[in-house]
Design a protein around this motif. Structure first.
Motif, mmCIF file in Angstrom:
data_model
loop_
_atom_site.group_PDB
_atom_site.id
_atom_site.type_symbol
_atom_site.label_atom_id
_atom_site.label_comp_id
_atom_site.label_asym_id
_atom_site.label_seq_id
_atom_site.Cartn_x
_atom_site.Cartn_y
_atom_site.Cartn_z
ATOM 1 N N PHE A 19 -7.442 -23.647 -16.140
ATOM 2 C CA PHE A 19 -8.810 -23.950 -16.552
ATOM 3 C C PHE A 19 -9.323 -25.183 -15.825
ATOM 4 N N GLU A 20 -10.625 -25.222 -15.580
ATOM 5 C CA GLU A 20 -11.289 -26.389 -15.012
ATOM 6 C C GLU A 20 -11.405 -27.443 -16.113
ATOM 7 N N ALA A 21 -10.898 -28.642 -15.849
ATOM 8 C CA ALA A 21 -10.879 -29.700 -16.866
ATOM 9 C C ALA A 21 -12.285 -30.088 -17.319
ATOM 10 N N ALA A 22 -13.224 -30.186 -16.401
ATOM 11 C CA ALA A 22 -14.563 -30.679 -16.738
ATOM 12 C C ALA A 22 -15.360 -29.687 -17.582
ATOM 13 N N THR A 23 -15.184 -28.380 -17.333
ATOM 14 C CA THR A 23 -16.026 -27.380 -17.999
ATOM 15 C C THR A 23 -15.267 -26.475 -18.964
ATOM 16 N N GLY A 24 -13.962 -26.409 -18.825
ATOM 17 C CA GLY A 24 -13.179 -25.486 -19.644
ATOM 18 C C GLY A 24 -13.201 -24.061 -19.120
ATOM 19 N N ALA A 25 -13.876 -23.843 -17.985
ATOM 20 C CA ALA A 25 -13.957 -22.493 -17.416
ATOM 21 C C ALA A 25 -12.612 -22.091 -16.813
ATOM 22 N N ARG A 26 -12.259 -20.834 -16.991
ATOM 23 C CA ARG A 26 -11.008 -20.322 -16.437
ATOM 24 C C ARG A 26 -11.132 -20.223 -14.916
ATOM 25 N N ILE A 27 -10.076 -20.620 -14.217
ATOM 26 C CA ILE A 27 -10.020 -20.502 -12.762
ATOM 27 C C ILE A 27 -9.237 -19.242 -12.428
ATOM 28 N N GLU A 28 -9.908 -18.306 -11.759
ATOM 29 C CA GLU A 28 -9.299 -16.999 -11.517
ATOM 30 C C GLU A 28 -8.940 -16.751 -10.061
ATOM 31 N N ASN A 29 -9.066 -17.762 -9.203
ATOM 32 C CA ASN A 29 -8.738 -17.559 -7.798
ATOM 33 C C ASN A 29 -7.910 -18.727 -7.256
ATOM 34 N N ALA A 30 -6.932 -19.149 -8.015
ATOM 35 C CA ALA A 30 -6.044 -20.236 -7.616
ATOM 36 C C ALA A 30 -4.778 -19.666 -6.972
ATOM 37 N N LYS A 31 -4.040 -20.532 -6.310
ATOM 38 C CA LYS A 31 -2.703 -20.201 -5.824
ATOM 39 C C LYS A 31 -1.743 -21.005 -6.685
ATOM 40 N N VAL A 32 -0.829 -20.304 -7.359
ATOM 41 C CA VAL A 32 0.044 -20.939 -8.338
ATOM 42 C C VAL A 32 1.498 -20.649 -7.983
ATOM 43 N N THR A 33 2.312 -21.688 -7.920
ATOM 44 C CA THR A 33 3.747 -21.523 -7.695
ATOM 45 C C THR A 33 4.507 -22.286 -8.771
ATOM 46 N N ALA A 34 5.699 -21.806 -9.070
ATOM 47 C CA ALA A 34 6.570 -22.472 -10.036
ATOM 48 C C ALA A 34 7.926 -22.701 -9.380
#
Length: 95
Positions: A19-34
């Motif tokens: 989620f975007e911290a400032a707006t709470g909007a979900r981010i649906e086009n990120a690159k995520v690694t664990a």
């Protein structure tokens, strides 16, 4: 999902919602690694978390093997669109 669920006693599914911290909007086009590492195990297990649809929203997920009774550190790197550097979040899981 992610090529199908692996079989085995120690297979777990990591799911991350971004989620975007400032707006709470979900981010649906990120690159995520664990990156997963256990205290009693040598080495690390890094995996790209794939986008997946859940209830009309996008989350990121992947399967990881967590053998044995251990404490695992899970380091998640998130690169959002237009961001110069990844956001980094660390979790601990006691198995």
């Amino acid at each position: 999902m992610h090529g199908g669920a692996p079989r085995g006693a120690h297979e777990y599914h990591i799911i991350i919602a971004v989620f975007e911290a400032a707006t709470g909007a979900r981010i649906e086009n990120a690159k995520v690694t664990a990156t997963v590492s256990g205290l009693g195990h040598v080495g690390q297990n890094s995996l790209k978390l794939e986008p997946m649809a859940i209830a009309g929203t996008v989350t990121y997920g992947g399967f990881v093997t967590l053998p044995g009774s251990d404490r695992y550190d899970i380091l998640v790197d998130i690169i959002g669109p237009g961001r110069p550097a990844p956001a980094r979040v660390r979790f601990t899981y006691q198995h």
